[in-house]
Design a protein around this motif. Structure first.
Motif, PDB file in Angstrom:
ATOM      1  N   PHE A 198       0.811  -1.230  -0.046  1.00 22.91           N
ATOM      2  CA  PHE A 198       0.012   0.000  -0.127  1.00 22.91           C
ATOM      3  C   PHE A 198       0.874   1.332  -0.067  1.00 22.91           C
ATOM      4  CE2 PHE A 198      -4.449  -1.484   1.484  1.00 22.91           C
ATOM      5  CZ  PHE A 198      -4.424  -2.640   0.986  1.00 22.91           C
ATOM      6  N   PRO A 199       0.399   2.330  -0.533  1.00 25.29           N
ATOM      7  CA  PRO A 199       1.243   3.676  -0.509  1.00 25.29           C
ATOM      8  C   PRO A 199       1.463   3.961   0.867  1.00 25.29           C
ATOM      9  CG  PRO A 199      -1.023   4.136  -1.945  1.00 25.29           C
ATOM     10  CD  PRO A 199      -0.693   2.621  -1.293  1.00 25.29           C
ATOM     11  N   GLY A 200       2.721   4.178   1.202  1.00 20.43           N
ATOM     12  CA  GLY A 200       3.446   4.500   2.622  1.00 20.43           C
ATOM     13  C   GLY A 200       3.834   3.688   3.266  1.00 20.43           C
ATOM     14  N   THR A 201       3.799   2.121   2.640  1.00 18.36           N
ATOM     15  CA  THR A 201       4.375   1.204   3.232  1.00 18.36           C
ATOM     16  C   THR A 201       5.904   0.820   2.882  1.00 18.36           C
ATOM     17  OG1 THR A 201       3.505  -0.463   1.828  1.00 18.36           O
ATOM     18  CG2 THR A 201       2.207   0.036   3.667  1.00 18.36           C
ATOM     19  N   GLU A 202       6.291   1.681   1.932  1.00 16.97           N
ATOM     20  CA  GLU A 202       7.704   1.437   1.327  1.00 16.97           C
ATOM     21  C   GLU A 202       8.773   1.603   2.391  1.00 16.97           C
ATOM     22  OE1 GLU A 202       5.034   3.429  -1.647  1.00 16.97           O
ATOM     23  OE2 GLU A 202       5.654   3.966   0.432  1.00 16.97           O
ATOM     24  N   GLY A 203       9.518   0.635   2.458  1.00 19.41           N
ATOM     25  CA  GLY A 203      10.562   0.681   3.558  1.00 19.41           C
ATOM     26  C   GLY A 203      10.080  -0.044   5.027  1.00 19.41           C
ATOM     27  N   ILE A 204       8.979  -0.563   5.027  1.00 24.47           N
ATOM     28  CA  ILE A 204       8.355  -1.049   6.237  1.00 24.47           C
ATOM     29  C   ILE A 204       8.093  -2.747   5.887  1.00 24.47           C
ATOM     30  CG2 ILE A 204       6.424  -1.112   7.917  1.00 24.47           C
ATOM     31  CD1 ILE A 204       5.986   1.732   7.000  1.00 24.47           C
ATOM     32  N   GLN A 205       9.305  -3.297   6.248  1.00 20.92           N
ATOM     33  CA  GLN A 205       9.147  -4.806   5.793  1.00 20.92           C
ATOM     34  C   GLN A 205       8.307  -5.537   6.516  1.00 20.92           C
ATOM     35  OE1 GLN A 205      13.272  -6.046   3.970  1.00 20.92           O
ATOM     36  NE2 GLN A 205      13.679  -5.237   5.984  1.00 20.92           N
ATOM     37  N   PHE A 223      -0.510   6.532  15.069  1.00 19.32           N
ATOM     38  CA  PHE A 223       0.934   6.562  15.334  1.00 19.32           C
ATOM     39  C   PHE A 223       1.303   4.984  15.757  1.00 19.32           C
ATOM     40  CE2 PHE A 223      -0.848  10.614  16.283  1.00 19.32           C
ATOM     41  CZ  PHE A 223       0.065  11.290  15.995  1.00 19.32           C
ATOM     42  N   PRO A 224       1.338   4.306  14.547  1.00 20.03           N
ATOM     43  CA  PRO A 224       1.815   2.778  14.751  1.00 20.03           C
ATOM     44  C   PRO A 224       3.301   2.702  14.924  1.00 20.03           C
ATOM     45  CG  PRO A 224       1.715   3.279  12.450  1.00 20.03           C
ATOM     46  CD  PRO A 224       1.347   4.587  13.074  1.00 20.03           C
ATOM     47  N   THR A 225       3.630   1.509  15.618  1.00 21.41           N
ATOM     48  CA  THR A 225       5.068   1.093  15.383  1.00 21.41           C
ATOM     49  C   THR A 225       5.206   0.264  14.127  1.00 21.41           C
ATOM     50  OG1 THR A 225       5.191   0.613  17.769  1.00 21.41           O
ATOM     51  CG2 THR A 225       6.730  -0.412  16.436  1.00 21.41           C
ATOM     52  N   GLU A 226       6.177   1.072  13.332  1.00 21.70           N
ATOM     53  CA  GLU A 226       6.480   0.479  12.071  1.00 21.70           C
ATOM     54  C   GLU A 226       7.771  -0.534  11.934  1.00 21.70           C
ATOM     55  OE1 GLU A 226       5.047   4.330   9.722  1.00 21.70           O
ATOM     56  OE2 GLU A 226       6.945   4.018   9.650  1.00 21.70           O
ATOM     57  N   ARG A 227       7.489  -1.693  11.801  1.00 26.77           N
ATOM     58  CA  ARG A 227       8.715  -2.579  12.046  1.00 26.77           C
ATOM     59  C   ARG A 227       9.506  -2.778  10.686  1.00 26.77           C
ATOM     60  NH1 ARG A 227       7.046  -7.546  11.545  1.00 26.77           N
ATOM     61  NH2 ARG A 227       8.096  -8.578  13.464  1.00 26.77           N
ATOM     62  N   ASP A 238      13.207  -7.076  11.980  1.00 24.40           N
ATOM     63  CA  ASP A 238      12.067  -6.349  11.878  1.00 24.40           C
ATOM     64  C   ASP A 238      11.792  -5.496  13.271  1.00 24.40           C
ATOM     65  OD1 ASP A 238      12.091  -6.783   9.192  1.00 24.40           O
ATOM     66  OD2 ASP A 238      10.486  -8.065   9.237  1.00 24.40           O
ATOM     67  N   ARG A 239      11.865  -6.365  14.197  1.00 23.82           N
ATOM     68  CA  ARG A 239      11.380  -5.796  15.639  1.00 23.82           C
ATOM     69  C   ARG A 239      12.406  -4.919  16.439  1.00 23.82           C
ATOM     70  NH1 ARG A 239      11.600  -9.815  19.074  1.00 23.82           N
ATOM     71  NH2 ARG A 239       9.706  -9.163  20.332  1.00 23.82           N
ATOM     72  N   VAL A 240      13.442  -4.682  15.605  1.00 20.74           N
ATOM     73  CA  VAL A 240      14.572  -3.985  16.255  1.00 20.74           C
ATOM     74  C   VAL A 240      14.697  -2.487  15.865  1.00 20.74           C
ATOM     75  CG1 VAL A 240      16.850  -3.951  16.609  1.00 20.74           C
ATOM     76  CG2 VAL A 240      15.735  -5.754  16.800  1.00 20.74           C
ATOM     77  N   LYS A 241      15.013  -2.512  14.623  1.00 25.52           N
ATOM     78  CA  LYS A 241      14.901  -1.234  14.030  1.00 25.52           C
ATOM     79  C   LYS A 241      13.550  -0.391  13.502  1.00 25.52           C
ATOM     80  CE  LYS A 241      18.108   1.428  11.229  1.00 25.52           C
ATOM     81  NZ  LYS A 241      19.533   1.430  10.232  1.00 25.52           N
ATOM     82  N   THR A 242      13.067   0.133  14.229  1.00 24.39           N
ATOM     83  CA  THR A 242      11.604   0.421  14.327  1.00 24.39           C
ATOM     84  C   THR A 242      11.518   1.862  14.095  1.00 24.39           C
ATOM     85  OG1 THR A 242      11.385   0.445  16.605  1.00 24.39           O
ATOM     86  CG2 THR A 242      10.597  -1.499  15.591  1.00 24.39           C
ATOM     87  N   LYS A 514       2.849 -14.380   5.600  1.00 29.05           N
ATOM     88  CA  LYS A 514       3.671 -13.382   5.255  1.00 29.05           C
ATOM     89  C   LYS A 514       4.533 -12.554   6.187  1.00 29.05           C
ATOM     90  CE  LYS A 514       0.069 -10.966   3.566  1.00 29.05           C
ATOM     91  NZ  LYS A 514      -1.019  -9.921   3.134  1.00 29.05           N
ATOM     92  N   ARG A 515       5.472 -12.120   5.845  1.00 32.08           N
ATOM     93  CA  ARG A 515       6.357 -11.130   6.755  1.00 32.08           C
ATOM     94  C   ARG A 515       5.580  -9.865   7.221  1.00 32.08           C
ATOM     95  NH1 ARG A 515      12.724  -9.989   5.271  1.00 32.08           N
ATOM     96  NH2 ARG A 515      13.251  -8.735   7.447  1.00 32.08           N
ATOM     97  N   PHE A 516       5.013  -9.445   6.391  1.00 31.58           N
ATOM     98  CA  PHE A 516       4.214  -7.865   6.763  1.00 31.58           C
ATOM     99  C   PHE A 516       3.156  -8.107   7.508  1.00 31.58           C
ATOM    100  CE2 PHE A 516       1.752  -3.872   5.943  1.00 31.58           C
ATOM    101  CZ  PHE A 516       2.715  -3.241   5.821  1.00 31.58           C
ATOM    102  N   HIS A 517       2.967  -7.578   8.824  1.00 31.24           N
ATOM    103  CA  HIS A 517       1.976  -7.531   9.688  1.00 31.24           C
ATOM    104  C   HIS A 517       1.013  -6.486   9.518  1.00 31.24           C
ATOM    105  CE1 HIS A 517       4.554  -9.541  13.128  1.00 31.24           C
ATOM    106  NE2 HIS A 517       4.494 -10.490  12.106  1.00 31.24           N
ATOM    107  N   PRO A 518      -0.284  -6.758   8.870  1.00 31.96           N
ATOM    108  CA  PRO A 518      -1.368  -5.781   8.405  1.00 31.96           C
ATOM    109  C   PRO A 518      -2.067  -5.120   9.560  1.00 31.96           C
ATOM    110  CG  PRO A 518      -1.535  -7.745   7.273  1.00 31.96           C
ATOM    111  CD  PRO A 518      -0.804  -8.227   8.531  1.00 31.96           C
ATOM    112  N   THR A 519      -2.775  -3.999   8.997  1.00 29.54           N
ATOM    113  CA  THR A 519      -3.902  -3.146  10.104  1.00 29.54           C
ATOM    114  C   THR A 519      -5.144  -3.608   9.517  1.00 29.54           C
ATOM    115  OG1 THR A 519      -2.122  -1.528  10.645  1.00 29.54           O
ATOM    116  CG2 THR A 519      -4.314  -1.010  10.924  1.00 29.54           C
ATOM    117  N   GLY A 520      -6.188  -3.643  10.624  1.00 26.07           N
ATOM    118  CA  GLY A 520      -7.703  -4.109  10.250  1.00 26.07           C
ATOM    119  C   GLY A 520      -8.503  -3.077  10.977  1.00 26.07           C
ATOM    120  N   MET A 521      -9.876  -2.939  10.527  1.00 26.58           N
ATOM    121  CA  MET A 521     -10.746  -2.176  11.040  1.00 26.58           C
ATOM    122  C   MET A 521     -11.988  -2.929  11.362  1.00 26.58           C
ATOM    123  SD  MET A 521     -13.612   0.011  10.601  1.00 26.58           S
ATOM    124  CE  MET A 521     -13.514   0.520   9.058  1.00 26.58           C
ATOM    125  N   VAL A 522     -12.593  -2.509  12.680  1.00 25.23           N
ATOM    126  CA  VAL A 522     -13.839  -3.157  12.877  1.00 25.23           C
ATOM    127  C   VAL A 522     -14.900  -2.185  13.613  1.00 25.23           C
ATOM    128  CG1 VAL A 522     -13.226  -4.112  15.125  1.00 25.23           C
ATOM    129  CG2 VAL A 522     -15.013  -5.256  13.822  1.00 25.23           C
TER     130      VAL A 522
END
Length: 539
Positions: A198-205, A223-227, A238-242, A514-522
């Motif tokens: 998605f747009p904006g996720t470049e560099g967020i592995q 304001f999420p933690t970006e892994r 991914d869990r270190v350089k956030t 997948k390696r990428f942990h997504p975000t959802g909404m409910v």
């Protein structure tokens, strides 16, 4: 035996119609999270697909355990097979079929897992059309999991589901227990609202985990933690350089990345202990924006870790920092922010339960003219003799107090004991707000049912009348109303009121493919009648 027993798998077992005759026994839908006994918290966490969607009968747990049950009589409208769950433990509390007069046939070995109880074998009892007493004079607990048509092929197999005693039974699933739910799940997005590419996720592995969403006017600010990790480095990094990112949205569905608020160094520790030689900002997590009305500016509270390559957890010795927006007013939420200093850290007031990872999160909230803050610990030490490497399992929270958002913050009761009334083993990243009647509500990550942790795998909430004493957790099975795209549910970032008692939750979760942990909404809807009842029940 009147049904056909075959060796080829047939998932779709057809249910048969029945009525419960002249009793207070209630029925339930046999599915994941179903509470199979009345007045209990034991629920299904594993279920053979053959049983999915059948109609079971709630057995009174304590009555059957102590032998004072009333007969269960069913009116069967055709030749039928009653499926009963028999617990695999030689104990007088549980029904034993060995040398019994009941002609039962084993269908599903290890066919169901019920929290807090032994492994379950599913047996078949055949009956003609008419009224029958099920297992008359039987002593001990069993489960009635459904009634199916006799004229079908029923497959005998080992479903290989684990023992339910791996799970702590003290969690209540909204909509499945005897209690009326405080919130109804009314829908949401059937796929992630932010995913890889998605747009904006470049560099967020590695995707996202934790943080907070607030709504200012008609705009959501996340304001999420970006892994982030590093290219060419395995996913563990991914869990270190956030990073802490700032994202905005008008509908909590379509998101735009605005900026980077904070960047961790990613530098690994050179010693095993909590030593100033180590970079203590190697990983940054759990950013919590809070508006100070007194100072008319946004504060940010966040977590900075030392990280170690070999010692689990690699996140160690957390410190809570406070920063302030340099732009005054409610619209200054985008920052930029300047660091003010550390408000909470490992020290002489720390207790062994805070563990190698503590202080592991922080969220402040007002109560009267004071402030309280949830702080957490993880990977506890049995005693200080285990410091710094020998840690156990457990994710706990406790309260600190202050006269202001700025601090100083003091551990209540000197931090001697964590709060275990919510859940005895896992509460992570609580965020506190208030319901319309003044009840405090803390939403939190209820813990994974993966990685060997037998936990609810749902977001949860706890209620408090005074902001200090917190109730037993309830959990939201949101996959009952939205398509389940995740394997491991993680952290809720908000509970935002939208009007008409509707609330928005933005959450993080993990798709193991997948390696990428997504975000959802409910979306949830508050039941005000239940809210008032809960207020009366709380001390």
């Amino acid at each position: 035996m009147c049904f056909t027993l075959v060796n080829a798998q047939n998932i779709a077992w057809q249910s048969a119609s029945f009525d419960v005759v002249k009793s207070n026994y209630k029925t339930f839908k046999t599915t994941q999270y179903a509470h199979v006994f009345s007045n209990s918290k034991n629920n299904i966490v594993r279920l053979a697909p053959e049983l999915e969607g059948l109609t079971g009968v709630e057995i009174p747990l304590e009555l059957y355990k102590n032998g004072t049950k009333s007969p269960l009589r069913l009116k069967l409208k055709e030749k039928s097979v009653v499926l009963v769950g028999i617990f695999q433990e030689k104990n007088e509390q549980f029904l034993q079929l060995d040398n019994s007069p009941y002609k039962a046939t084993l269908l599903l070995q290890n066919g169901v897992t019920i929290t807090g109880l032994p492994a379950v074998n599913v047996y078949a009892l055949s009956y003609e059309k008419g009224i029958h007493t099920i297992l008359p004079n039987a002593k001990g607990l069993f489960a009635v999991l459904g009634v199916v048509k006799m004229k079908q092929a029923l497959v005998a197999r080992n479903a290989e589901f684990p023992d339910g005693k791996l799970w702590n039974p003290t969690f209540i699933v909204e909509g499945f227990s005897d209690e009326k739910p405080l919130f109804e799940i009314i829908g949401g997005e059937n796929k992630p609202v932010i995913d890889e590419g998605f747009p904006g996720t470049e560099g967020i592995q590695g995707g996202f985990e934790g943080g907070r969403v607030v709504k200012v006017g008609d705009t959501y600010h996340m304001f999420p933690t970006e892994r982030a990790g590093e290219k060419g480095v395995e996913m563990y990094y991914d869990r270190v350089k956030t990073k802490i990112g700032h994202w905005t949205s008008k509908d909590a569905i379509h998101w735009k990345r605005e900026s980077t608020i904070l960047q961790a160094s990613g530098t690994y520790a050179v010693t095993e202990d909590d030593n100033p030689m180590n970079d203590r900002r190697a990983a940054i997590w759990s950013y919590m924006p809070v508006f100070s009305k007194k100072e008319n500016k946004w504060y940010g509270y966040y977590l900075a870790y030392t990280v170690h390559k070999e010692i689990e957890p690699n996140h160690s010795f957390g410190r809570i920092w406070r920063c302030e927006s340099t732009v005054a007013g409610i619209d200054g939420i985008a920052g930029p922010y300047k660091d003010i200093g550390i408000i909470m850290e490992p020290g002489l007031d720390s207790q062994p339960w805070e563990g190698r990872q503590g202080v592991a999160s922080f969220f402040p909230y007002p109560v009267g003219d004071k402030y309280f803050g949830f702080y957490s610990g993880a990977y506890p030490f049995a005693s200080w003799a285990d410091y710094p490497k020998k840690s156990g399992k457990g994710w706990f929270v406790a309260l600190a107090e202050s006269n202001s958002l700025e601090g100083p913050w003091t551990r209540l009761n000197k931090g001697l004991e964590p709060i275990k009334t919510i859940h005895p083993l896992f509460v992570e990243n609580p965020i506190v707000s208030q319901l319309p009647n003044g009840l405090y509500i803390a939403i939190f990550d209820g813990g994974p049912d993966g990685w060997g942790h037998h936990l609810p795998n749902m977001m949860g909430y706890s209620l408090s009348k005074d902001g200090v004493n917190w109730s037993e957790a309830h959990y939201w099975p949101i996959e009952t109303k939205v398509d389940k795209w995740w394997d491991i549910m993680r952290t809720p970032l908000c509970l935002i009121p939208e009007g008409n008692d509707v609330y928005t939750i933005v959450y993080n979760a993990i798709d193991l493919k997948k390696r990428f942990h997504p975000t959802g909404m409910v979306k949830l809807k508050l039941n005000r009648e239940v809210m008032e009842q809960r207020l009366k029940e709380l001390k």
